[in-house]
Structure formats: structure tokens, C-alpha cells
Write an enzyme that holds these catalytic residues in place. Structure first.
Site, PDB file in Angstrom:
ATOM      1  N   HIS A 174      30.933  33.572  41.772  1.00  0.00           N
ATOM      2  CA  HIS A 174      32.227  33.513  42.445  1.00  0.00           C
ATOM      3  C   HIS A 174      33.077  34.715  42.059  1.00  0.00           C
ATOM      4  O   HIS A 174      32.847  35.352  41.033  1.00  0.00           O
ATOM      5  CB  HIS A 174      32.971  32.225  42.090  1.00  0.00           C
ATOM      6  CG  HIS A 174      33.236  32.065  40.621  1.00  0.00           C
ATOM      7  ND1 HIS A 174      32.280  31.608  39.741  1.00  0.00           N
ATOM      8  CD2 HIS A 174      34.337  32.302  39.866  1.00  0.00           C
ATOM      9  CE1 HIS A 174      32.774  31.568  38.525  1.00  0.00           C
ATOM     10  NE2 HIS A 174      34.027  31.995  38.566  1.00  0.00           N
ATOM     11  N   CYS A 206      39.277  30.874  32.620  1.00  0.00           N
ATOM     12  CA  CYS A 206      38.182  31.824  32.725  1.00  0.00           C
ATOM     13  C   CYS A 206      38.695  33.061  33.450  1.00  0.00           C
ATOM     14  O   CYS A 206      39.798  33.029  34.015  1.00  0.00           O
ATOM     15  CB  CYS A 206      36.977  31.222  33.449  1.00  0.00           C
ATOM     16  SG  CYS A 206      37.235  30.934  35.211  1.00  0.00           S
TER      17      CYS A 206
END
Length: 696
Positions: A65, A207
């Protein structure tokens, strides 16, 4: 989520044999629908995210992603692989692969819907349904949360899926609030049945992209909290921003879990509590262990003092990491803080020599004698400022090694030990030892069970006092003298190098500089060189080593720039653009300018770079080139001894590397170049211009 995934974005028979090929196959579906405008550019951004941390998860899931300027609208593509694709998960290949694409400026509503999918991936019923689904339309419906499965086999799972997949999307307007409710209600119930207040934990997950791992870690921690009967509340610091936990909730918490790969925002809020600090994947893969660990720390009375944000390179490391990995992180923490002092001090000293000549080191203090109109006075001023800056080198190295091990409590004994190393002439080696000793001593003290009444003064008085005394004793009385002798022996050996020995050392340093392009091996060679000139009057051998190291470090990016210029057809458009930037990066001695090319094609680029670096390093030593400045590239050529031969050494290495890369890339079969080249190019551009020079 109805507009994010359709049947056209589903491949139930994904045949890719690598993660790059899988990402390309799914991305091509996005391109065909107009969701992605530049395939290679988008894959470059995917590869850049993958380079930060593998996106494989336990349970057979891969979630490549990224956020990208090449994405027109938030999009999700799903692939199911019978053979499995390795995305770096500990338990093996992934058979369920989700490619998540978010525009660089995606709005919060879309991002929170994507984050709800990330939470759903922790639901075994959801993933089991995707493994058994028979057609693309039903798979898309399951992911969207629709209640109209197309096959009986998927019906049971699909009927459960909407209740769990759609609900988070509806409640996702505040991700922190959504995660709070689940943990709090369950924990309270467990506590009331036991007749006592449940153990309370607050957690933060984050993240680099803030789309997937952030929310999966939150979901995993919440589920583990319910099973353990604790009251666990999560603050997700994702791409859509974050909702701060109520200060009262934090104040009432018995422990803290940080599962993150980017700095925790407003970390001060959590100071003074037992804390477990790990990477985000640890929050996904072993949440029960983290809960158990924070409870153990609370039982021992361990608390953190730190308000300074930390990053993975500054932390002691995840509990699952080996000692070697932790040691590397500790040392790199110290080196990353030391390098700016080296660069500033070294350049100032070099400028002082350039303006005032090599007798400037004999000039009186500018406090006693400074004439505004005399160049010699300004030269002496620059030199003396540089010497003071260099004086911080060893203390900063030691202090931040200790900081990497033990957080802020390690700073005082680390700096004290480093200053002692400088005082007793133990040099760079003494700084390394002092930092490790200081961090180890503080970590040992923090494990002692301290009465509650004394915990408040531990980080301010007790730990600095005791640790500084212990480290000072060890450095002055026990290890200082042997280290100083070893440092002197190494210096004498370097001063005695000549002929073939010096040339071989130059080749070795060149190989190290080009092996990982700014990584640990590169930094070892660079630190070795800068330590040699970190004195007011370095030896000729030390300055030759510094020259060889800088010359070799300039070779990889300059060679890639040259290769993309002379044989551009062997490279993608993105790589050719990176090649233009590599001219400037290489000329500035920033080895990381070659990383996009090395990431794309490591088996050709890295060996070629090492050959060129070894040639340049050995030639620089053979030519007797010297350098007083620790950085600067071609911009400090006037400060180089034998500058013409020095530039020839660099040119020879650059041409050798460029020629090898062109030859090796030209040997690829056309079919391989068509199929694999684009995928590798995406990975290469991965670091694209976003990759910064490694200083940490």
C-alpha cells in the site's frame, strides 16, 4: 466502500511469483480503470513503502500500500494466489493480497474506510470467506460489506462479514474513539466479575503510511486485551490524523504500549508509566506478549522518564530482535547524532587551513588576538570554532549510543563517559565503549524494583548520579587505559601504512562505502575515516584515508547518472529522472543517490558500484591525495591535496561502474527486460527522491 473495489479489481487466480509482479498485476487493473495515471510511478511509491517495512502479515496476508500522486481516487485491488507470494511475513507466503492505493491528498473519510478494511483483516471469518469465494463479484461484495453473496459457499462468511466489515466503516469517523469503546467495555466487565478494577493499558499505533498496519495493530491489541481481561484503549495515529486520548484515560492507565514505526506524536503525554516500545508489526503479530510484558514492568515498578520522541533506529529494538540487530541500532544512533558535529567541525577546520595556511593551528586564541581586517584572524576563528565542534565528537557518540539503549536517562552517563574517553585519549574506541557501558548500567538500574515514593526522583537525581559514578570509575580505572593503548596502536599503524598496504586499505574502504550506500557498513568506513581527522593536527595517513572514503562514496550515484545518460534505453523513465538528480547527489558526496537503482537491480548495480569504489579508493591512496574536510564532495576540491589526480581517481571509478552496469543490463534477454524490468524499476524508483541521506 462501493466505489473503491469492483469485480474488475479482483483477481482470484493471481499467478505472480514475486511481490513486485503481484503489485504490478493488481496495479494494471487500477490503470485500466483510470484509477492510476502512471504505472511505474505508482509502483515506485509502493516499493518505497515496502522498503520501509515488509507488508506481509502472519496468516497468509500481504497488504502492499502507499499514498501516491499517481492515484486519482482511493482504490483497493484484491488478488488470491494459489502458490502464495512472499511479502516478508514470518510464517510464509501470502495467498490473500490487497493492494491499497490512496491519493497523496486523500480526504479523511476515504482513508478511514480503508483503515476499516485493515481492521477487518484481523477477522478470521472475513479472511476464510475470501479464501472460499468462487467469483470476483462476490469477493468484491464481501470486501465492500454487501449482503448479497453470489455463491452458497461464501454465504455464511459473507453474512458475517457485513456486520464486521461495514460497521467499522460507519464508525470510523474517529478511529481512536472507535478503538476505545471496544476495549473499555470488555475490560470493565472482566474487572467487575473479578471484583477488582481491571488492569488498564493505553496504546498508540502508527506506521509510515498510516493506512493499514496502524489499524491492524490497533485491532489486534484490542482483541488480545479482551481475551486477557484488561481495559485497553488505542490511539491510532494514522493518515487521517488522530484523536487524542482523554488525559484522564491516560492518567488512569497502569501501562503504555507503543507499536509504531514513526515517532509517536505528543509522546510527553505518556511519560512516567511502565512502557513497552516496539515496532508496529509486533503489535499485529504478538499482542498478548506485549500486554504480558507491560504488566510485568508495572509489577516491577519500571517507569519511563522520556519525553523525547524515538524512532526505530533510536530504540533498543523489538523484543524479538537478536542482540546483533539491537547493537547495530544502538551504534547507528550514536553515529547519526555525531555526523553533524563531524561535518560542521571538519569543514570549519578545513576552511581555516585553506584561508590561513597549515600554520593556522599555531595561531593564538582569537579571544586574545583578533583583527577584523586580517584574513589570518578570520582563518584562526574558523579553525578554533571547528576544533571546539570536533571536541564534541566522542561525547556525542557515547551519549547517543546510551540514549539509543536507555532513552533519556542514558544521556548523562553517556556524555560523561565520552568526555572521559576524550580526556584520557581513548578516542573513538573509547566513545563506543563508554556509550555501551552507560546504556547497560542505566538499563540495569531501571530493572530494580524501586519504592513508589522514590520513583519521581529516579530519572532526575538517582539514575544520573549512580550511573555517572559507575561509568566514570570503569572508564578511569578499569577499561580506559587499555582502550587508549589500543587507540594509539591503531593510530601508529595507520601512520606507518605505505605502498601496497595503503592501496589495499583504500580498496577495502571503497568496497565498504559502496556495499550498502549509506547503510551500516558504509557508515563504519565513514566513521573510521572521520575519527582519524577528528584532531587539530591529523596525520598524513588519516587525511589520505578520508580522501579515499569520500572519493569512493561519490562513485555510485555519479556512475548511475552517467549510465542513464549514455544508455538511457536500458532504464525506465523514472530511473532516467532519478539519474538527473544523481549528478548533484554524487557530486555532493551523498551515496544514497544510487539507492533507487540498487533497489531495482541489486545484483547488477551493487557489485558494479563496489568495483568502481574499490578502484577509486585504491587510486586515491596510490596518488597520495589528502583531505582535511569530512564532507563536501567536489565543493571542497580546493582543500584536497593533489586535486587533479584525485578527480582522475573518481572519474576512473565512475566510468568503470557505469560500464559494468551498462554491460550487465544489456545482457538481459528482451523478454526478461519487458517483464521484470518494469517491476524492478518500480522498486527502484521506490526510494525515489523521497529517500534522504542516511544520517540516522
Amino acid at each position: 466502500m462501493s466505489d473503491m473495489i469492483t469485480a474488475d479489481l479482483v483477481d482470484l487466480d493471481l499467478s505472480a511469483d514475486s511481490k513486485e509482479a503481484a503489485a504490478r498485476a493488481l496495479a494494471e487493473r487500477m490503470v485500466s480503470l483510470g484509477r492510476v495515471t502512471d504505472l511505474d510511478g505508482f509502483l515506485a511509491d509502493v516499493a518505497a513503502r515496502e522498503a520501509q517495512m515488509p507488508t506481509g502479515l502472519d496468516g497468509g496476508i500481504g497488504i502492499p500500500h502507499c499514498r501516491s500522486a499517481h492515484v486519482t481516487e482511493p482504490t483497493l485491488a484484491f488478488g488470491r494466489s494459489a502458490a502464495g507470494v512472499d511479502f516478508g511475513a514470518a510464517d510464509g507466503p501470502a495467498d490473500l493480497i490487497f493492494l491499497i492505493a490512496a491519493p497523496a491528498g486523500a480526504d479523511d473519510a476515504h482513508l478511514t474506510i480503508l483503515s476499516s478494511l485493515a481492521r477487518q483483516l484481523m477477522n478470521s471469518e472475513f479472511t476464510d470467506a475470501l479464501r472460499s469465494v468462487g467469483d470476483a463479484e462476490t469477493a468484491a461484495a464481501l470486501i465492500r460489506g454487501d449482503e448479497t453473496p453470489a455463491t452458497p459457499a461464501a454465504e455464511g462468511a459473507a453474512s458475517a462479514s457485513p456486520n464486521t466489515a461495514a460497521a467499522p466503516a460507519a464508525a470510523s469517523a474517529g478511529t481512536a474513539a472507535a478503538s476505545t469503546g471496544a476495549g473499555s467495555d470488555t475490560g470493565s466487565g472482566a474487572g467487575s466479575e473479578a471484583g477488582e478494577r481491571p488492569f488498564r493499558i493505553v496504546a498508540v499505533t502508527s506506521c509510515p503510511t498510516g493506512i493499514a498496519h496502524t489499524y491492524m495493530a490497533a485491532e489486534s491489541l484490542e482483541n488480545a486485551g479482551r481475551e486477557a481481561g484488561v481495559e485497553l484503549v488505542v490511539e491510532t495515529q494514522g493518515s487521517a490524523g488522530f484523536t487524542r486520548l482523554d488525559p484522564e484515560v491516560i492518567a488512569a492507565a497502569d501501562g503504555v504500549i507503543f507499536a509504531h514505526d514513526v515517532p509517536v506524536r505528543e509522546k510527553d503525554r505518556f511519560a512516567g508509566k511502565p512502557t513497552v516500545d516496539v515496532g508496529v508489526k509486533a503489535g499485529i503479530n504478538r499482542p498478548a506478549e506485549l500486554i504480558g510484558e507491560v504488566r510485568e514492568r508495572a509489577a516491577r515498578g519500571e517507569v519511563t522518564s522520556g519525553s523525547a520522541p524515538s524512532t526505530p533506529v533510536e530504540r533498543a529494538g523489538d523484543a524479538g530482535e537478536g542482540y546483533g540487530t539491537k547493537l547495530r541500532k544502538w551504534l547507528m544512533s550514536g553515529v547519526s547524532y555525531m555526523v553533524p558535529f563531524v561535518a560542521a567541525g571538519g569543514l570549519l577546520i578545513a576552511l581555516g587551513f585553506a584561508i590561513g595556511g597549515y600554520k593556522v593551528n599555531k595561531a593564538p586564541s582569537v579571544m586574545d588576538h583578533f583583527v577584523w581586517t586580517q584574513g589570518d584572524s578570520w582563518a584562526a576563528l574558523l579553525f578554533q570554532i571547528g576544533v571546539v565542534s570536533f571536541g564534541f565528537l566522542v561525547p556525542v557518540l557515547a551519549g547517543y549510543i546510551a540514549y539509543g539503549m536507555a532513552d533519556r536517562p542514558g544521556l548523562v552517563p553517556g556524555f560523561v563517559g565520552g568526555m572521559i574517553a576524550s580526556t584520557i585519549n581513548a578516542g573513538f574506541l573509547g566513545g563506543l565503549v563508554a556509550g555501551l557501558l552507560a546504556g547497560g548500567v542505566v538499563m540495569g538500574i531501571q530493572k530494580i524494583n524501586i519504592p513508589t515514593a522514590l520513583r519521581g526522583i529516579m530519572p532526575v537525581v538517582v539514575i544520573p548520579l549512580i550511573s555517572s559514578a559507575i561509568v566514570g570509575f570503569l572508564m578511569f580505572v578499569v577499561v580506559g587505559k587499555p582502550i587508549a593503548s589500543a587507540q594509539k596502536g591503531m593510530t601508529d599503524w595507520l601512520n606507518g601504512l605505505s605502498g601496497s598496504n595503503a592501496i589495499l586499505l583504500g580498496a577495502l574502504l571503497g568496497l565498504m562505502m559502496c556495499f550498502d550506500l549509506g547503510g551500516p557498513v558504509n557508515k563504519v568506513a565513514y566513521t573510521f575515516a572521520t575519527a582519524g581527522i577528528a584532531v587539530s593536527n591529523p596525520s598524513d595517513s588519516a587525511m589520505k584515508i578520508m580522501a579515499a572514503v569520500m572519493a569512493a562514496g561519490m562513485v555510485p550515484p555519479l556512475a548511475m547518472a552517467l549510465a542513464t545518460t549514455v544508455r538511457g534505453k536500458l532504464f525506465t523513465q523514472t530511473e532516467r529522472e532519478n539519474g538527473k538528480a544523481a549528478w548533484v547527489l554524487g557530486a555532493s558526496f551523498i551515496s544514497e543517490g544510487a539507492i533507487p537503482f540498487a533497489a531495482a537491480d541489486p545484483l547488477r548495480v551493487i557489485p558494479s558500484s563496489m568495483v568502481g569504489g574499490a578502484i577509486t579508493g585504491s587510486l586515491s591512496m596510490a596518488f597520495g591525495a589528502t583531505l582535511r574536510a569530512p564532507h563536501g564532495g567536489i565543493f571542497v576540491v580546493p582543500l584536497i591535496g593533489n586535486p587533479f589526480l584525485y578527480l582522475i581517481a573518481i572519474a576512473v571509478g565512475v566510468c568503470a561502474t557505469a560500464a559494468l552496469v551498462v554491460i550487465l543490463k544489456g545482457m538481459r534477454k528482451p523478454a526478461q527486460q519487458t517483464m521484470a524490468g518494469g517491476s524492478a524499476a518500480g522498486a527502484a524508483a521506490g526510494t525515489k527522491g523521497d529517500r534522504q541521506p542516511v544520517a540516522a
